[in-house]
Each structure stands twice: as structure tokens, then as C-alpha cells.
Scaffold this motif. Sequence first.
Motif, PDB file in Angstrom:
ATOM      1  N   GLN A 118     -74.241  -4.386 -16.136  1.00  0.00           N
ATOM      2  CA  GLN A 118     -73.186  -4.736 -17.088  1.00  0.00           C
ATOM      3  C   GLN A 118     -71.970  -3.825 -17.016  1.00  0.00           C
ATOM      4  N   THR A 175     -80.562   1.379 -27.938  1.00  0.00           N
ATOM      5  CA  THR A 175     -80.161  -0.027 -27.780  1.00  0.00           C
ATOM      6  C   THR A 175     -80.243  -0.805 -29.092  1.00  0.00           C
ATOM      7  N   THR A 231     -85.998  -3.072 -28.334  1.00  0.00           N
ATOM      8  CA  THR A 231     -85.256  -4.301 -28.081  1.00  0.00           C
ATOM      9  C   THR A 231     -85.787  -4.984 -26.820  1.00  0.00           C
ATOM     10  N   GLY A 291     -80.212 -15.047 -26.595  1.00  0.00           N
ATOM     11  CA  GLY A 291     -79.280 -14.106 -25.981  1.00  0.00           C
ATOM     12  C   GLY A 291     -79.842 -12.696 -25.992  1.00  0.00           C
ATOM     13  N   GLU A 292     -78.996 -11.715 -26.255  1.00  0.00           N
ATOM     14  CA  GLU A 292     -79.421 -10.320 -26.219  1.00  0.00           C
ATOM     15  C   GLU A 292     -80.233  -9.957 -27.464  1.00  0.00           C
ATOM     16  N   SER A 301     -80.715  -6.970 -28.848  1.00  0.00           N
ATOM     17  CA  SER A 301     -80.028  -6.036 -29.747  1.00  0.00           C
ATOM     18  C   SER A 301     -78.953  -6.734 -30.575  1.00  0.00           C
ATOM     19  N   LYS A 302     -78.312  -7.729 -29.985  1.00  0.00           N
ATOM     20  CA  LYS A 302     -77.196  -8.403 -30.640  1.00  0.00           C
ATOM     21  C   LYS A 302     -77.639  -9.525 -31.569  1.00  0.00           C
ATOM     22  N   TRP A 349     -80.094  -2.658 -16.348  1.00  0.00           N
ATOM     23  CA  TRP A 349     -79.137  -3.478 -17.101  1.00  0.00           C
ATOM     24  C   TRP A 349     -77.802  -2.766 -17.286  1.00  0.00           C
ATOM     25  N   THR A 408     -84.492  -8.343 -24.039  1.00  0.00           N
ATOM     26  CA  THR A 408     -83.705  -9.510 -23.646  1.00  0.00           C
ATOM     27  C   THR A 408     -84.420 -10.108 -22.442  1.00  0.00           C
ATOM     28  N   GLU A 461     -80.550 -19.654 -21.608  1.00  0.00           N
ATOM     29  CA  GLU A 461     -80.155 -18.389 -22.205  1.00  0.00           C
ATOM     30  C   GLU A 461     -81.392 -17.499 -22.364  1.00  0.00           C
ATOM     31  N   ALA A 479     -84.218 -13.558 -27.153  1.00  0.00           N
ATOM     32  CA  ALA A 479     -83.854 -12.312 -27.830  1.00  0.00           C
ATOM     33  C   ALA A 479     -85.048 -11.785 -28.619  1.00  0.00           C
ATOM     34  N   GLU A 520     -85.135 -12.571 -19.595  1.00  0.00           N
ATOM     35  CA  GLU A 520     -84.486 -13.571 -18.746  1.00  0.00           C
ATOM     36  C   GLU A 520     -85.344 -14.825 -18.671  1.00  0.00           C
TER      37      GLU A 520
END
Length: 279
Positions: free
Chosen positions: A59, A204, A223, A258-259, A261-262, A55, A225, A232, A235, A227
Motif C-alpha cells: 500500500q 492497526t 484486525t 473491505g478492510e 480496521s476500517k 501489506w 482483511t 471485496e 473485514a 482476500e
Amino acid sequence: GRPLFNRAISGTYPPGSTFKIVTSAAGLEEGKINKETRYVDPGLIQVNKYDYKNWYFTQYGGTEGEIDLIRALGRSTDTFFYKIGELTGIDAIVSWSERLGFDKKTGIDIPGEVEGLVPSPDWKLRVKGERWFLGNTYHISIGQGDLAVTPLAINRLTSAIANAGKVCEPKISGRGECSNLDVDVENTKLIAEGMKAACSDGGTGYAFFDFEKTAAVKVACKTGTAENVGEEPHAWFTVFAPADHPEIIATVLVENGGEGSKVAGPIAREIFNYWFKKQ
């Protein structure tokens, strides 16, 4: 669109990078890796015409350099776990996934719980009429592919690490039965160190970077994410604390959020803010 659907016990999702805990356990218990294992992250691994990327490379175009298991868990380095999956083999990963309960119900005392799906070469041949490839092993090793689990199953996985290999039935009423996985406690401690690294500077799980400073409590987390084709990502965030003497475990899933961690991390942080303030 289904507000009354109990996703915690009835929803199944690819677990994403939270599953790297299983890949770590399988590699350690099978003797394929140990705390001295080092790997130089190339950013991506090529198999024939296919690229399997980390990742961080996707990114930011960066690589992690030489890393061990603690660093790989802390940074959630995909290439490290691709190689661990390759070394360990899909049969051992499937075996440890089943040992950790991903193919069965947890036994919680409320209706509606479903089993997860742990795909294997036999399953793929029987259901899809296709043989298994190394790329399939890579995908499973980072919690992707046809793998599907409930959030409660991930919470139980985290409890196995927090409790040094002891797994207990989750119960709403009363206390569930507990059993030991018969694993090397040093291996669970090593994975826990990696989860501590994930919630420390450079990891992360940045929602918890200052938690030890503000609450005087060290946490361990992972964490994820996951796919999800055409949608989306899901998370994920799973966490326990205090890291050395756990009293609370939380797993957060935000469907198509989404992510991890976020999106999921800050929700877990709110739970822990409340818990430790209350304590």
C-alpha cells in the motif's frame, strides 16, 4: 442476499490476519520463536518467480525495520509471519489449528453449526491432486489460501488468549465445559501484548486508539482483511477487554466489507462503547 443464514456459526471464511494468533502460538509453543526473536522486514519475500509482500509495502512502499512478535502482531506484518510459518512448518501449524478447534464444531447449543477447514499437504494431494509448496505455507500463516473458519471459531481463539489458555464451550443456555490447552501461560501473555499493541497508537486497530483515554479500559485486538478472489475482502476484527482482566470478547465479520480496521473495527467499538457505558 441470504439474510436468514446464520453466518456466525454456519458461514466459513478465510480468517485473514486474525489467524496470525495461531501462527504465533504454534511458533512459540514449538520453540521456533520467543520474545527475543527479531526480524528485519524486507517488504517482500521472493520465492522463485513469486513475490510474497507485506501489506504496508503493497500500500505504501514502506518497510517496518527490525521487529519482534509484539510489534509484528501490532502492525500485522505479513513477512514476519511468512518466516514464522516457514520456521515452524505446516504440520505444526495444522496441529495447533486443530488443537485450537478449527477443524471441529465449538459445541454451541443451537442448530446449524459447521466445521472449518484446515488444509494440509495430505488434504491438498487428496482433494486437488497437487503437492504442497512453501508458498502454501506462507498463505496459511497469514490466514489465507484454502483455510476457512466460522466467526465463532475466531471468537473462541480469542477467548483462549484472553483466558491464558483455557477454552470453554460457548453456550446460549447455561455454562459450557472448559478445558486447558496445556500451553505456556507466558506465551499467551506475549500474544496478548501483541494484541494490545494492535489497539494502541501505531497499531492497526485504530478504532480503539483513544478507548483507554475515554473509557479508562485497555483493550487487546487483532484486525483482519481476508482476500476473497473476485470479490471485496472480508473485514474482521476480534477484541477483548479489559486486556488484563477480560470480561467481554467480541468478533466482528463484515462479509465482503473491505478492510478490517476500517469497516469491522468501528462496529466493535460501538459494541464496547455500549458495554462499558452500561457497566
